[in-house]
Design a protein around this motif. Sequence first.
Motif, PDB file in Angstrom:
ATOM      1  N   LEU A  51      69.983 -18.614  35.878  1.00 25.41           N
ATOM      2  CA  LEU A  51      68.925 -17.604  35.962  1.00 25.41           C
ATOM      3  C   LEU A  51      68.865 -16.748  34.705  1.00 25.41           C
ATOM      4  CD1 LEU A  51      69.427 -16.578  39.686  1.00 25.41           C
ATOM      5  CD2 LEU A  51      67.488 -17.865  38.733  1.00 25.41           C
ATOM      6  N   GLN A  99      59.696 -14.138  43.840  1.00 18.31           N
ATOM      7  CA  GLN A  99      60.145 -13.597  42.566  1.00 18.31           C
ATOM      8  C   GLN A  99      60.483 -12.112  42.720  1.00 18.31           C
ATOM      9  OE1 GLN A  99      57.246 -14.126  39.484  1.00 18.31           O
ATOM     10  NE2 GLN A  99      58.246 -12.695  38.088  1.00 18.31           N
ATOM     11  N   ARG A 153      65.338 -14.899  34.308  1.00 20.83           N
ATOM     12  CA  ARG A 153      64.946 -14.429  35.643  1.00 20.83           C
ATOM     13  C   ARG A 153      65.891 -13.372  36.205  1.00 20.83           C
ATOM     14  NH1 ARG A 153      63.195 -20.191  38.445  1.00 20.83           N
ATOM     15  NH2 ARG A 153      61.728 -20.790  36.797  1.00 20.83           N
ATOM     16  N   VAL A 154      66.976 -13.133  35.509  1.00 20.23           N
ATOM     17  CA  VAL A 154      67.904 -12.075  35.912  1.00 20.23           C
ATOM     18  C   VAL A 154      68.349 -11.358  34.644  1.00 20.23           C
ATOM     19  CG1 VAL A 154      70.051 -13.434  35.833  1.00 20.23           C
ATOM     20  CG2 VAL A 154      69.875 -11.554  37.438  1.00 20.23           C
ATOM     21  N   TRP A 203      61.223 -18.957  42.497  1.00 16.45           N
ATOM     22  CA  TRP A 203      60.397 -18.192  41.539  1.00 16.45           C
ATOM     23  C   TRP A 203      58.895 -18.289  41.773  1.00 16.45           C
ATOM     24  CZ3 TRP A 203      62.202 -14.424  38.769  1.00 16.45           C
ATOM     25  CH2 TRP A 203      61.534 -13.946  37.637  1.00 16.45           C
ATOM     26  N   CYS A 238      65.773 -17.250  45.968  1.00 18.13           N
ATOM     27  CA  CYS A 238      64.452 -16.665  45.690  1.00 18.13           C
ATOM     28  C   CYS A 238      64.169 -16.700  44.191  1.00 18.13           C
ATOM     29  CB  CYS A 238      64.376 -15.226  46.191  1.00 18.13           C
ATOM     30  SG  CYS A 238      64.337 -15.056  47.983  1.00 18.13           S
ATOM     31  N   LEU A 239      65.184 -16.355  43.396  1.00 19.93           N
ATOM     32  CA  LEU A 239      65.023 -16.353  41.940  1.00 19.93           C
ATOM     33  C   LEU A 239      64.973 -17.765  41.374  1.00 19.93           C
ATOM     34  CD1 LEU A 239      67.416 -13.382  41.106  1.00 19.93           C
ATOM     35  CD2 LEU A 239      64.914 -13.377  40.998  1.00 19.93           C
ATOM     36  N   GLY A 276      63.415 -11.628  45.229  1.00 17.39           N
ATOM     37  CA  GLY A 276      64.676 -11.977  44.582  1.00 17.39           C
ATOM     38  C   GLY A 276      65.144 -10.906  43.611  1.00 17.39           C
ATOM     39  N   GLN A 277      64.205 -10.343  42.843  1.00 14.57           N
ATOM     40  CA  GLN A 277      64.581  -9.299  41.882  1.00 14.57           C
ATOM     41  C   GLN A 277      65.070  -8.032  42.586  1.00 14.57           C
ATOM     42  OE1 GLN A 277      60.920  -9.255  39.594  1.00 14.57           O
ATOM     43  NE2 GLN A 277      61.829 -10.529  37.993  1.00 14.57           N
TER      44      GLN A 277
END
Length: 194
Positions: free
Chosen positions: A87, A156, A92-93, A147, A143-144, A159-160
Amino acid sequence: MPINLPIALTWLRIAMIPLIVALFYLPEHWLSMPMRDAVAAAAFIVAALTDWFDGWLARRWNQTSSFGAFLDPVADKLMVCAALLILLNLGRVDSFIALIIIGREITISALREWMAKIGASGSVAVHRLGKFKTATQMVAIPCLLYWQPLYGLSLQLLGQILIVIAAILTVWSMCYYLRRAWPEIRNKSDQQQA
């Protein structure tokens, strides 16, 4: 090394890690990005379910072992850390969140090893706060990985939000375990100085 179904499921979870990582190295003409993300998220969910299922089976069938108790958290940490690195690479993270979570896993693993060495492992036994942190991570990460929106729900965004909550719980649970271990650490230090 005992072999039973719960330990086999734990080994399966470990074996799935390189498979999930390998998905992100496949050429896009082999597997489109949305399909790759969906397969990776599904594989992570299956691996996370084996984590719950192997523990449940081990308790139900009375097949708990010291090796299983060692291997299970190692598999969890490897799975979470590998997914976070993927990720992070995908953007994404946030690197700060990944550092918090991975750093805590290393710190608490080292603390538990040291506490076991001095005969005080009970003071850092798994607490429900740590379980809640793990559950939050196990929902946030797929979830991430996925996406994409699912039935109008922004996975997205979900997940965040959940990974930030997981990072907060990570720090909170680390402080809890360190506070529980501190009297034993201080006692051991005082005995060595005496």
